[in-house]
Scaffold this motif. Structure first.
Motif, PDB file in Angstrom:
ATOM      1  N   THR A  52      15.977   0.299 -17.728  1.00 12.15           N
ATOM      2  CA  THR A  52      16.628   1.245 -16.814  1.00 12.15           C
ATOM      3  C   THR A  52      15.715   1.591 -15.657  1.00 12.15           C
ATOM      4  O   THR A  52      16.142   1.612 -14.496  1.00 12.15           O
ATOM      5  CB  THR A  52      17.041   2.527 -17.578  1.00 12.15           C
ATOM      6  N   TYR A  53      14.445   1.840 -15.946  1.00  8.96           N
ATOM      7  CA  TYR A  53      13.480   2.156 -14.886  1.00  8.96           C
ATOM      8  C   TYR A  53      13.282   0.949 -13.968  1.00  8.96           C
ATOM      9  O   TYR A  53      13.215   1.084 -12.745  1.00  8.96           O
ATOM     10  CB  TYR A  53      12.145   2.593 -15.482  1.00  8.96           C
ATOM     11  N   LEU A  54      13.212  -0.236 -14.553  1.00  5.25           N
ATOM     12  CA  LEU A  54      13.028  -1.458 -13.783  1.00  5.25           C
ATOM     13  C   LEU A  54      14.163  -1.652 -12.781  1.00  5.25           C
ATOM     14  O   LEU A  54      13.923  -1.823 -11.580  1.00  5.25           O
ATOM     15  CB  LEU A  54      12.949  -2.668 -14.714  1.00  5.25           C
ATOM     16  N   THR A  56       0.837  -1.191   0.000  1.00  8.53           N
ATOM     17  CA  THR A  56       0.000   0.000   0.000  1.00  8.53           C
ATOM     18  C   THR A  56       0.873   1.242   0.000  1.00  8.53           C
ATOM     19  O   THR A  56       1.796   1.364   0.795  1.00  8.53           O
ATOM     20  CB  THR A  56      -0.930  -0.004   1.229  1.00  8.53           C
ATOM     21  N   GLY A  57       0.566   2.156  -0.889  1.00  7.68           N
ATOM     22  CA  GLY A  57       1.299   3.411  -0.955  1.00  7.68           C
ATOM     23  C   GLY A  57       2.596   3.344  -1.740  1.00  7.68           C
ATOM     24  O   GLY A  57       3.285   4.336  -1.896  1.00  7.68           O
ATOM     25  N   VAL A  58       2.976   2.176  -2.253  1.00  4.86           N
ATOM     26  CA  VAL A  58       4.198   2.043  -3.042  1.00  4.86           C
ATOM     27  C   VAL A  58       3.827   2.098  -4.516  1.00  4.86           C
ATOM     28  O   VAL A  58       2.959   1.371  -4.964  1.00  4.86           O
ATOM     29  CB  VAL A  58       4.922   0.714  -2.738  1.00  4.86           C
ATOM     30  N   ASN A  59       4.462   2.980  -5.242  1.00  5.28           N
ATOM     31  CA  ASN A  59       4.155   3.122  -6.659  1.00  5.28           C
ATOM     32  C   ASN A  59       5.343   2.659  -7.482  1.00  5.28           C
ATOM     33  O   ASN A  59       6.379   3.302  -7.487  1.00  5.28           O
ATOM     34  CB  ASN A  59       3.820   4.576  -6.990  1.00  5.28           C
ATOM     35  N   ILE A  60       5.189   1.542  -8.173  1.00  2.21           N
ATOM     36  CA  ILE A  60       6.239   1.073  -9.075  1.00  2.21           C
ATOM     37  C   ILE A  60       5.867   1.342 -10.523  1.00  2.21           C
ATOM     38  O   ILE A  60       6.589   0.992 -11.433  1.00  2.21           O
ATOM     39  CB  ILE A  60       6.563  -0.418  -8.871  1.00  2.21           C
ATOM     40  N   ALA A  61       4.706   1.977 -10.723  1.00  2.00           N
ATOM     41  CA  ALA A  61       4.313   2.358 -12.083  1.00  2.00           C
ATOM     42  C   ALA A  61       5.202   3.517 -12.519  1.00  2.00           C
ATOM     43  O   ALA A  61       5.687   4.274 -11.707  1.00  2.00           O
ATOM     44  CB  ALA A  61       2.849   2.774 -12.112  1.00  2.00           C
ATOM     45  N   GLY A  62       5.404   3.669 -13.763  1.00  4.21           N
ATOM     46  CA  GLY A  62       6.233   4.746 -14.271  1.00  4.21           C
ATOM     47  C   GLY A  62       7.084   4.294 -15.441  1.00  4.21           C
ATOM     48  O   GLY A  62       7.943   5.023 -15.921  1.00  4.21           O
ATOM     49  N   PHE A  63       6.842   3.066 -15.892  1.00  4.88           N
ATOM     50  CA  PHE A  63       7.581   2.567 -17.043  1.00  4.88           C
ATOM     51  C   PHE A  63       7.204   3.392 -18.269  1.00  4.88           C
ATOM     52  O   PHE A  63       6.017   3.636 -18.503  1.00  4.88           O
ATOM     53  CB  PHE A  63       7.252   1.093 -17.292  1.00  4.88           C
ATOM     54  N   PRO A  64       8.192   3.814 -19.051  1.00  3.60           N
ATOM     55  CA  PRO A  64       7.889   4.632 -20.231  1.00  3.60           C
ATOM     56  C   PRO A  64       6.959   3.943 -21.224  1.00  3.60           C
ATOM     57  O   PRO A  64       6.058   4.565 -21.764  1.00  3.60           O
ATOM     58  CB  PRO A  64       9.263   4.887 -20.852  1.00  3.60           C
TER      59      PRO A  64
END
Length: 134
Positions: free
Chosen positions: A22-24, A3-11
């Protein structure tokens, strides 16, 4: 559940792309590892709950290589698993047994190259993969 952890953001959400890789390795995996270590009560994925018979307990993907030292985890809240890292794991020394779409079972080494691991995960790339690559 993280909860509250955001791993989304992959281009592009295509792990084979250099920017996503690189993001991973630079953001998403370290975020998951830090969150799973931070809480002893946190539900950590690891393949041990697959016998529960629920989708959320049997999910897997090819983001991490087999028996990765990185934690399996998901920031999903609520019912289901959403997205995250859920790799093949086993107590076999050096690798995991994997059932392929043709019905065969292969032993895949922990040391498999991630690009080869990704190629095994999909037919859409049409890459020929030599058996000595895994």
């Amino acid at each position: 559940m993280l909860t509250g952890v955001n791993i989304a953001g992959f281009p592009t959400y295509i792990i084979q792309n250099a920017a996503d890789q690189t993001y991973l390795t630079g953001t998403a995996i370290p975020t998951c590892n830090a969150a799973t270590v931070a809480s002893a009560t946190l539900y950590q994925w690891g393949g041990w709950t697959w016998a529960g018979g629920e989708y959320a307990n049997a999910v897997g993907n090819f983001v991490l290589t087999p028996n990765s030292k990185n934690k399996d985890c998901s920031p999903w809240g609520g019912v289901g698993t959403g997205y995250g890292f859920f790799t093949a794991r086993s107590y076999h020394s050096g690798g995991v047994n994997v059932l392929l779409a043709d019905g065969s079972v292969k032993f895949i080494k922990d040391s498999i190259n991630s690009v080869t691991w990704y190629a095994l995960a999909t037919a859409s790339g049409s890459e020929p993969i030599s058996a000595d690559a895994y």
